[in-house]
Design an enzyme around this catalytic site. Sequence first.
Site: not given
Ligand code: APR
Length: 244
Positions: A59, A99, A114, A141, A181-183, A227
């Site tokens: 971290y 962030d 998170h 602490c 933007g999340t998987s 995005a």
């Molecule tokens: N614009 C839109 N989407 C994008 C871009 C972009 N420029 N670049 C990448 N992506 C997409 C990818 O295709 C992917 O599907 O963003 C997604 C990111 O996925 P992850 O890396 O799995 O991130 P996230 O979904 O935020 O992960 C969830 O997992 O590890 C934990 O706590 C961590 O908060 C995180 C959580």
Amino acid sequence: MHQDFLPPGIVALTGAGISKESGIDTFRDEGGLWQRFDLEEVATMEAWHRDKKKVLDFYNDTRRMFRAAHMAPNAAHKALALLERKYEGEVTVITQNIDPLHEQAGSQRVIHMHGRDGEIRCMSCGTVTESDADLSPASVCPHCKAVGELRPNIVWFGEMPMHMDEIDAVLERCGLFLSIGTSGDVYPAAGFVLQVRRHNRRARAVELNLEPTGNETLFHEHIYGPATLTVPPYVERVLAYGWK
Ligand code: APR
């Protein structure tokens, strides 16, 4: 306006992809953080008990990566802030990101499920303190003086995300759910779309992602691309024409 007459809420669930174009690595893309680090070694309670220094060093290093990126909110963060300012109902960002880019873009209603960068928590007394300092197993602490109990205030795998009661309430009021933007690999966030649709059969769900995530069947519409290029025009569309 009386609460009863407010239009349905809009919820934007955001993930690492929305901050990618601000210079922050995602987790699961090619070269992402979980390709370079074993999450079992750095982001679980078991890892903390096994090797605090390893967890804290991870971290400390990612925090430096954040700083080096000279992060600034991008056009997608700004578009969501605009949506909140202009839409007459409630707009909430639920972010998995640690962030501060949504707030820096001007969003007021941001839930960090998170945790957040720049906060530390004492495992002994529970006090959360703002701090950007590196942590080590010798850190003390500032509140209870316990040694080696300070950790980043970030949710690890296997831990309950933060603010779940508030999130449940916001999802119940939701008429438009955006996943940006999340998987969709990590629960409970990945299940929010179903939670919204079960609660409100007329709710619309739209996924905006760089590429297909494999969750096609859960959403009514998919918009693929970076995005910064997809979110601003989508927001303009909603503000001009709604989402029906
Ligand atoms: N614009 C839109 N989407 C994008 C871009 C972009 N420029 N670049 C990448 N992506 C997409 C990818 O295709 C992917 O599907 O963003 C997604 C990111 O996925 P992850 O890396 O799995 O991130 P996230 O979904 O935020 O992960 C969830 O997992 O590890 C934990 O706590 C961590 O908060 C995180 C959580």
